[in-house]
Motif scaffolding. Structure first.
Motif, PDB file in Angstrom:
ATOM      1  N   LYS A 156      21.485  -5.942  14.241  1.00 40.33           N
ATOM      2  CA  LYS A 156      21.026  -6.905  14.040  1.00 40.33           C
ATOM      3  C   LYS A 156      21.990  -7.920  15.214  1.00 40.33           C
ATOM      4  CE  LYS A 156      24.796  -8.836  12.171  1.00 40.33           C
ATOM      5  NZ  LYS A 156      26.374  -9.516  11.199  1.00 40.33           N
ATOM      6  N   ALA A 157      22.977  -7.230  15.764  1.00 36.64           N
ATOM      7  CA  ALA A 157      23.112  -7.706  17.274  1.00 36.64           C
ATOM      8  C   ALA A 157      22.147  -7.834  18.353  1.00 36.64           C
ATOM      9  CB  ALA A 157      24.308  -6.784  17.732  1.00 36.64           C
ATOM     10  N   GLU A 158      20.945  -7.265  18.699  1.00 35.02           N
ATOM     11  CA  GLU A 158      20.538  -7.547  20.040  1.00 35.02           C
ATOM     12  C   GLU A 158      19.007  -8.871  19.063  1.00 35.02           C
ATOM     13  OE1 GLU A 158      17.787  -7.560  23.274  1.00 35.02           O
ATOM     14  OE2 GLU A 158      20.115  -6.935  22.302  1.00 35.02           O
ATOM     15  N   THR A 159      19.079  -8.569  17.777  1.00 32.34           N
ATOM     16  CA  THR A 159      17.996  -9.550  17.072  1.00 32.34           C
ATOM     17  C   THR A 159      18.819 -11.013  18.023  1.00 32.34           C
ATOM     18  OG1 THR A 159      16.934  -7.863  15.371  1.00 32.34           O
ATOM     19  CG2 THR A 159      16.693 -10.197  15.274  1.00 32.34           C
ATOM     20  N   ILE A 160      19.765 -10.853  17.073  1.00 39.62           N
ATOM     21  CA  ILE A 160      20.712 -12.410  17.251  1.00 39.62           C
ATOM     22  C   ILE A 160      21.096 -12.762  18.163  1.00 39.62           C
ATOM     23  CG2 ILE A 160      23.312 -13.579  16.860  1.00 39.62           C
ATOM     24  CD1 ILE A 160      23.445 -11.856  14.637  1.00 39.62           C
ATOM     25  N   ARG A 161      21.330 -12.123  19.381  1.00 40.46           N
ATOM     26  CA  ARG A 161      21.266 -12.232  20.843  1.00 40.46           C
ATOM     27  C   ARG A 161      19.902 -12.494  21.810  1.00 40.46           C
ATOM     28  NH1 ARG A 161      19.566 -10.822  25.903  1.00 40.46           N
ATOM     29  NH2 ARG A 161      18.399  -8.747  25.264  1.00 40.46           N
ATOM     30  N   ARG A 162      18.825 -12.597  21.067  1.00 37.27           N
ATOM     31  CA  ARG A 162      17.383 -13.114  21.285  1.00 37.27           C
ATOM     32  C   ARG A 162      17.285 -14.201  20.715  1.00 37.27           C
ATOM     33  NH1 ARG A 162      13.108  -7.810  23.381  1.00 37.27           N
ATOM     34  NH2 ARG A 162      14.617  -6.524  23.060  1.00 37.27           N
ATOM     35  N   MET A 291       8.579  -8.344  18.032  1.00 32.23           N
ATOM     36  CA  MET A 291       9.782  -8.962  17.675  1.00 32.23           C
ATOM     37  C   MET A 291       9.114 -10.867  16.954  1.00 32.23           C
ATOM     38  SD  MET A 291      12.500  -7.985  15.380  1.00 32.23           S
ATOM     39  CE  MET A 291      13.619  -8.285  14.335  1.00 32.23           C
ATOM     40  N   GLU A 292       9.020 -10.752  18.067  1.00 33.03           N
ATOM     41  CA  GLU A 292       8.790 -11.939  18.304  1.00 33.03           C
ATOM     42  C   GLU A 292       7.556 -12.635  17.608  1.00 33.03           C
ATOM     43  OE1 GLU A 292       8.921 -16.461  20.439  1.00 33.03           O
ATOM     44  OE2 GLU A 292      10.349 -14.410  20.598  1.00 33.03           O
ATOM     45  N   ASP A 293       6.899 -11.765  17.066  1.00 32.84           N
ATOM     46  CA  ASP A 293       5.760 -12.358  15.839  1.00 32.84           C
ATOM     47  C   ASP A 293       6.206 -11.990  14.570  1.00 32.84           C
ATOM     48  OD1 ASP A 293       3.704 -12.196  17.193  1.00 32.84           O
ATOM     49  OD2 ASP A 293       3.084  -9.517  16.873  1.00 32.84           O
ATOM     50  N   LEU A 294       7.126 -11.312  14.827  1.00 31.63           N
ATOM     51  CA  LEU A 294       7.737 -11.300  12.633  1.00 31.63           C
ATOM     52  C   LEU A 294       8.981 -12.129  13.145  1.00 31.63           C
ATOM     53  CD1 LEU A 294       8.176  -9.386   9.662  1.00 31.63           C
ATOM     54  CD2 LEU A 294      10.303  -8.237  11.571  1.00 31.63           C
ATOM     55  N   ILE A 295       9.518 -13.041  13.807  1.00 28.51           N
ATOM     56  CA  ILE A 295      11.093 -14.137  14.106  1.00 28.51           C
ATOM     57  C   ILE A 295       9.573 -15.564  13.525  1.00 28.51           C
ATOM     58  CG2 ILE A 295      12.385 -15.450  15.282  1.00 28.51           C
ATOM     59  CD1 ILE A 295      13.709 -12.689  14.389  1.00 28.51           C
ATOM     60  N   LYS A 296       8.681 -15.157  14.191  1.00 28.82           N
ATOM     61  CA  LYS A 296       8.159 -16.716  13.897  1.00 28.82           C
ATOM     62  C   LYS A 296       7.258 -16.316  12.706  1.00 28.82           C
ATOM     63  CE  LYS A 296       5.770 -17.204  18.466  1.00 28.82           C
ATOM     64  NZ  LYS A 296       5.027 -17.434  19.866  1.00 28.82           N
ATOM     65  N   HIS A 297       6.444 -15.632  11.654  1.00 29.88           N
ATOM     66  CA  HIS A 297       6.245 -15.214  11.013  1.00 29.88           C
ATOM     67  C   HIS A 297       7.589 -16.066   9.946  1.00 29.88           C
ATOM     68  CE1 HIS A 297       4.477 -14.016   7.220  1.00 29.88           C
ATOM     69  NE2 HIS A 297       6.594 -13.156   7.055  1.00 29.88           N
ATOM     70  N   TYR A 298       8.622 -15.202  10.032  1.00 32.02           N
ATOM     71  CA  TYR A 298       9.520 -15.974   8.951  1.00 32.02           C
ATOM     72  C   TYR A 298       9.939 -17.577   9.082  1.00 32.02           C
ATOM     73  CZ  TYR A 298      10.438 -11.500   7.238  1.00 32.02           C
ATOM     74  OH  TYR A 298       9.551 -10.367   6.437  1.00 32.02           O
ATOM     75  N   ASP A 299       9.738 -17.887  10.489  1.00 32.48           N
ATOM     76  CA  ASP A 299      10.187 -19.403  10.908  1.00 32.48           C
ATOM     77  C   ASP A 299      11.326 -19.415  10.833  1.00 32.48           C
ATOM     78  OD1 ASP A 299       9.038 -21.979  12.016  1.00 32.48           O
ATOM     79  OD2 ASP A 299       9.628 -22.643   9.920  1.00 32.48           O
ATOM     80  N   LEU A 300      11.825 -18.224  12.274  1.00 30.50           N
ATOM     81  CA  LEU A 300      13.400 -18.438  12.675  1.00 30.50           C
ATOM     82  C   LEU A 300      13.456 -18.494  13.978  1.00 30.50           C
ATOM     83  CD1 LEU A 300      14.416 -14.847  10.805  1.00 30.50           C
ATOM     84  CD2 LEU A 300      14.491 -17.559   9.805  1.00 30.50           C
ATOM     85  N   ALA A 301      12.217 -18.631  14.968  1.00 30.41           N
ATOM     86  CA  ALA A 301      12.664 -18.779  16.278  1.00 30.41           C
ATOM     87  C   ALA A 301      13.208 -20.170  16.844  1.00 30.41           C
ATOM     88  CB  ALA A 301      11.351 -18.723  16.688  1.00 30.41           C
TER      89      ALA A 301
END
Length: 301
Positions: A156-162, A291-301
């Motif tokens: 969680k922390a690393e995801t939020i950091r990035r 992780m970039e692929d997944l974040i873009k999929h969820y439209d969270l970038a």
């Protein structure tokens, strides 16, 4: 069920660990739009139920304090929120995204941590009696769960950091999550161990076992503790950790311990085994290589 799903159907998972939304999107594909389907996942379960007399009687414990739900498409969030409250009579909130459900500190870390601890983190052996899952929880099991919970928190922390826009506020350390979810059913909130051993919501649960001819008990490898919590739980978390470049020794050790019992090799040489990725719920299985692929999929970038 894909060929039989009718226009306007609602398809949900109670609850949705293991990337249920990615599975549903892979199975239904364009049907989600052309058939106007709704996909939802619960962050937790409404209540607990255990068979006491097969075919006749169950023990019902609950309901829990709250539910959270993620919905696809997001335009139907409030409709599904009210549907969940009508179905289970439990206050329901809308969780921020399906990634929060993927990271839920629930069965995917509780069950493996308990099974390892039951045998003091050593190889399993026949037991003389059927053990309770939680009432007789030992400190080793609680320590295992806490390690796994900490590793989820590091993901969680690393995801939020990035990706600072990503909201993962629903992801709590395991102890906090249990207290929030079960409330007054937890009689002693002083430690993770006591949150389990004094939780009336966990009273009747026993470890899934098979009885041998000589009357002893061995692990049931067909139970969800093996067929769900590893390939569709810890392997998903391991995949996320690898995408973020994080070491997760507790998750890795837990996968290896279980896979050796069932003759699988989800993890090979410390990494997820590409040859078996198709047997898991790991996002990589569905083409999300980074992780970039997944974040873009969820439209969270």
């Amino acid at each position: 069920i894909q060929p039989f799903v009718e226009y306007g159907s609602i398809i949900g998972s109670v609850y949705g660990q293991g990337a249920f939304d990615l599975i549903a999107q892979a199975v239904f594909g364009n049907d989600i739009k052309t058939k106007n389907l709704t996909i939802f996942s619960l962050f937790n379960i409404p209540s607990t139920c255990k068979v006491s007399i097969p075919g006749k009687e169950v023990v019902f414990i609950g309901p829990q304090n709250y539910l959270s739900v993620a919905v696809l498409p997001k335009t139907r969030e409030h409709a599904i929120q009210h549907l969940c409250m009508d179905l289970w009579r439990v206050p329901t909130t809308i969780t921020n995204n399906f990634l929060s459900i993927m990271l839920t500190p629930g069965n995917q870390i509780i069950h493996p941590g308990r099974l390892l601890g039951l045998y003091e983190n050593k190889q399993p052996y026949p037991l003389n009696s059927l053990p309770y899952f939680y009432v007789t929880l030992n400190q080793i099991s609680a320590d295992n769960m806490e390690e796994l919970s900490n590793e989820i928190c590091s993901i969680k922390a690393e995801t939020i950091r990035r990706y600072p826009r990503v909201n993962l506020d629903d992801i709590l350390p395991l102890k906090e999550r249990i207290i929030k979810q079960y409330g007054d059913m937890v009689k002693d909130k002083s430690s993770l161990l006591t949150c389990f051993t004094t939780n009336t919501g966990y009273d009747v649960m026993t470890v899934p076992m098979n009885q041998t001819e000589d009357g002893r008990f061995v692990l049931n490898t067909k139970a969800r503790t093996f067929v769900e919590d590893i390939p569709f739980g810890l392997c998903v978390l391991k995949d996320l950790a690898e995408k973020l470049g994080l070491e997760v020794p507790g998750i890795t050790r837990s996968i290896v311990w279980h896979q050796e019992i069932i003759g699988k090799e989800y993890v090979k040489d410390g990494k997820l085994n590409p040859a078996l990725i198709h047997e898991t719920g790991a996002p990589s299985r569905y083409g999300y290589k980074t992780m970039e692929d997944l974040i873009k999929h969820y439209d969270l970038a």
